[in-house]
Design a protein around this motif. Structure first.
Motif, PDB file in Angstrom:
ATOM      1  N   ARG A 162      16.416  13.908  12.910  1.00 39.03           N
ATOM      2  CA  ARG A 162      17.454  12.946  13.282  1.00 39.03           C
ATOM      3  C   ARG A 162      18.318  12.630  12.067  1.00 39.03           C
ATOM      4  O   ARG A 162      17.778  12.426  10.980  1.00 39.03           O
ATOM      5  N   ASP A 163      19.619  12.607  12.292  1.00 40.74           N
ATOM      6  CA  ASP A 163      20.542  12.298  11.205  1.00 40.74           C
ATOM      7  C   ASP A 163      20.758  10.784  11.170  1.00 40.74           C
ATOM      8  O   ASP A 163      21.421  10.219  12.035  1.00 40.74           O
ATOM      9  N   TYR A 164      20.169  10.138  10.166  1.00 40.71           N
ATOM     10  CA  TYR A 164      20.266   8.678  10.070  1.00 40.71           C
ATOM     11  C   TYR A 164      21.433   8.243   9.183  1.00 40.71           C
ATOM     12  O   TYR A 164      21.537   7.070   8.855  1.00 40.71           O
ATOM     13  N   SER A 165      22.278   9.194   8.790  1.00 40.94           N
ATOM     14  CA  SER A 165      23.329   8.829   7.830  1.00 40.94           C
ATOM     15  C   SER A 165      24.446   8.009   8.472  1.00 40.94           C
ATOM     16  O   SER A 165      25.155   7.305   7.784  1.00 40.94           O
ATOM     17  N   ASP A 166      24.639   8.103   9.772  1.00 40.79           N
ATOM     18  CA  ASP A 166      25.727   7.360  10.431  1.00 40.79           C
ATOM     19  C   ASP A 166      25.457   5.871  10.509  1.00 40.79           C
ATOM     20  O   ASP A 166      24.362   5.479  10.810  1.00 40.79           O
TER      21      ASP A 166
ATOM     22  N   PRO B  68       3.484  10.916  18.600  1.00 38.07           N
ATOM     23  CA  PRO B  68       4.762  10.867  17.875  1.00 38.07           C
ATOM     24  C   PRO B  68       4.830   9.689  16.906  1.00 38.07           C
ATOM     25  O   PRO B  68       4.459   8.568  17.255  1.00 38.07           O
TER      26      PRO B  68
ATOM     27  N   ASN C 184       0.683  16.375  29.405  1.00 39.16           N
ATOM     28  CA  ASN C 184       0.427  16.631  30.832  1.00 39.16           C
ATOM     29  C   ASN C 184      -0.278  17.961  31.053  1.00 39.16           C
ATOM     30  O   ASN C 184      -1.030  18.123  32.010  1.00 39.16           O
TER      31      ASN C 184
ATOM     32  N   TYR D  87       7.301   8.025  13.521  1.00 42.70           N
ATOM     33  CA  TYR D  87       8.618   8.059  12.887  1.00 42.70           C
ATOM     34  C   TYR D  87       8.479   8.373  11.405  1.00 42.70           C
ATOM     35  O   TYR D  87       7.605   7.823  10.731  1.00 42.70           O
TER      36      TYR D  87
ATOM     37  N   LEU E 223       9.747  13.301  22.232  1.00 41.12           N
ATOM     38  CA  LEU E 223       8.982  12.537  23.232  1.00 41.12           C
ATOM     39  C   LEU E 223       8.822  13.324  24.537  1.00 41.12           C
ATOM     40  O   LEU E 223       7.751  13.335  25.135  1.00 41.12           O
ATOM     41  N   ARG E 224       9.904  13.995  24.954  1.00 44.33           N
ATOM     42  CA  ARG E 224       9.848  14.775  26.199  1.00 44.33           C
ATOM     43  C   ARG E 224       8.844  15.927  26.073  1.00 44.33           C
ATOM     44  O   ARG E 224       7.979  16.109  26.926  1.00 44.33           O
TER      45      ARG E 224
ATOM     46  N   GLU F  32      11.484  16.509  15.703  1.00 48.21           N
ATOM     47  CA  GLU F  32      12.863  16.221  16.137  1.00 48.21           C
ATOM     48  C   GLU F  32      13.592  15.639  14.941  1.00 48.21           C
ATOM     49  O   GLU F  32      13.360  14.481  14.574  1.00 48.21           O
TER      50      GLU F  32
ATOM     51  N   PHE G  33       6.428  16.279  23.883  1.00 47.82           N
ATOM     52  CA  PHE G  33       5.082  15.742  23.698  1.00 47.82           C
ATOM     53  C   PHE G  33       4.474  15.366  25.047  1.00 47.82           C
ATOM     54  O   PHE G  33       3.307  15.675  25.339  1.00 47.82           O
ATOM     55  N   HIS G  34       5.280  14.739  25.871  1.00 45.71           N
ATOM     56  CA  HIS G  34       4.843  14.316  27.207  1.00 45.71           C
ATOM     57  C   HIS G  34       4.434  15.531  28.051  1.00 45.71           C
ATOM     58  O   HIS G  34       3.410  15.518  28.730  1.00 45.71           O
TER      59      HIS G  34
ATOM     60  N   ASP H 140      14.766  19.268  20.282  1.00 47.22           N
ATOM     61  CA  ASP H 140      15.844  18.275  20.379  1.00 47.22           C
ATOM     62  C   ASP H 140      15.327  16.989  21.019  1.00 47.22           C
ATOM     63  O   ASP H 140      16.055  16.005  21.117  1.00 47.22           O
ATOM     64  N   ASN H 141      14.070  16.995  21.478  1.00 43.84           N
ATOM     65  CA  ASN H 141      13.531  15.789  22.106  1.00 43.84           C
ATOM     66  C   ASN H 141      12.004  15.791  21.984  1.00 43.84           C
ATOM     67  O   ASN H 141      11.308  16.381  22.813  1.00 43.84           O
TER      68      ASN H 141
END
Lengths: 125, 291
Positions: free
Chosen positions: A121-125, A96, A87, A98, A79-80, A119, A82-83, A76-77
């Motif tokens: 992502r719903d880009y339809s909105d 990451p 580490n 797109y 970047l988190r 992750e 991956f970070h 669900d995230n």
């Protein structure tokens, strides 16, 4: 009520090591007996994430060769996670980036198995 | 109360949930300003701009402005502020080739950054997803400077893409030969667009918008269509429907209350337009989230 568990199969170099990697770094838990998970004798290892919506059967590659395809891990995230992996000193294959479906990053364990963190992502909105 | 986190590189994140407040500021850094519910009204020079959840506002370094939350209901806002040195370095990284960056790794560019239009930009897609992640991290107890910085880097990257799409590409669509004229015309069209967004729920006329934009009706209508690929009326309807969608998803207002808030007169015509646009009735859209 159906008791069917849906999972995807990932052909990996060393199933026990792949599952251990997922346990340690991505909070996956094993669903096989401990014996199967730890033996590393070629049996598949079933793992699932803490949300119960992402199950993987880490199965040995039939050819005995290293699989080039990455194992898809939904998150669900991106970047988190991956970070956190960075580490922990995990080998990064690509940072990451797109895509039309969301954000994805690829990393690898010490046995040549690749993991793609996705992750959606719903880009339809 | 406003909470501010200053990162090691001096970039900042500010957030608060507050009602009935007014600030007068001079922006010391380039900033991205967003709200997650309600609205925040900004005054920059003689322009009044309302920021709603569907849009974010850019304010450049050195701009004086006031911001106000007028509602009794608390509004959740967040601002991300970037230092000039970070912005310069970022700009150089994404506008230079790898060879240039390797040949002169410590080069400090003397040319100035593009002056980003202080206008409303659509708050959706990756910019929205990453900002929500940033907000969640900011509101959590985790104090991770590096991860926070990663989010800020990606938010800026997302903004550059939005800027490219909303400003560069759209201004190029105007059939104007002279560059200066195109820039000025696009600025006026953006003012009109901001006016429409800020007053989307009011009964505004074309004449009123044109006066605000300092353009004749015919000129404005033609140029607006060239740039935004719809008429001003269609644009206003889209804004109202998008706001209604946000309210259906994020509030408990009844449909008839939402209809009134977004400035529609008739519930049935709203339902028909909503279904035409999104392929689902407002009630069913809301039930999809409740399930």
């Amino acid at each position: 009520m159906s008791s069917i568990l849906k999972y995807s199969t990932a052909c990996v170099n060393k199933p026990a090591e792949a599952s251990r990697f997922l346990n340690l770094h991505l909070n996956f838990v094993n669903y096989n007996s401990d014996k199967t998970a730890q033996s590393g004798n070629g049996d598949g290892v079933l793992v699932g994430n803490k949300y119960g919506n992402n199950y993987l059967l880490c199965s040995p590659s039939s050819t005995g060769k290293k699989s080039e395809e990455a194992i898809i891990i939904n998150t669900d995230n991106c970047l988190r996670d991956f970070h956190q992996l960075k580490n922990a000193g995990i080998q990064i294959v690509h940072v990451p980036k797109y895509t039309t479906d969301g954000l994805e990053a690829v990393f690898a364990d010490n046995y040549g198995n690749k993991y793609m963190l996705v992750e959606k992502r719903d880009y339809s909105d | 109360m406003r909470k501010t986190q200053v990162l090691q590189n001096q970039n900042k994140v500010q957030s608060e949930t507050i009602s009935k407040v007014k600030y007068v500021n001079e922006c010391q850094e380039f900033s991205v300003r967003m709200v997650f519910n309600g609205d925040e009204r900004y005054t920059i020079g003689n322009r009044n701009i309302s920021v709603y959840p569907g849009n974010f506002l850019i304010i450049n370094e050195g701009t004086t402005f006031t911001s106000e939350i007028a509602s009794d209901a608390p509004v959740n806002t967040m601002s991300v502020l970037y230092t000039a040195s970070f912005l310069n370095s970022f700009h150089r990284t994404i506008t230079s080739t790898d060879n240039e960056l390797m040949d002169e790794p410590f080069h400090v560019p003397t040319e100035t950054l593009p002056l980003f239009p202080e206008t409303l930009y659509p708050f959706k897609g990756d910019m929205l997803f990453n900002s929500v992640h940033l907000k969640n991290l900011f509101n959590s107890d985790v104090n991770d400077d590096v991860l926070m910085n990663e989010y800020l880097y990606h938010c800026l990257l997302n903004f550059y893409r939005v800027y490219q799409k909303e400003i560069i590409q759209k201004s190029e669509q105007l059939n104007v030969l002279k560059s200066n004229t195109r820039v000025e015309l696009f600025r006026r069209l953006n003012n009109a667009k901001d006016y429409m967004i800020s007053n989307y729920n009011k009964d505004i006329s074309l004449n009123e918008i044109c006066r605000y934009a300092c353009l004749s009706e015919t000129h404005f209508f033609r140029s607006f269509r060239q740039t935004f690929h719809c008429t001003p009326h269609q644009y206003l309807m889209q804004l109202r429907l998008s706001q209604s969608k946000h309210m259906l998803k994020n509030t408990n207002y009844e449909v008839k209350e939402i209809v009134s808030i977004i400035g529609f007169d008739c519930v049935s015509s709203f339902i028909r337009l909503f279904k035409n646009r999104f392929g689902v009735t407002p009630g069913n859209y809301r039930m999809g989230f409740a399930a």
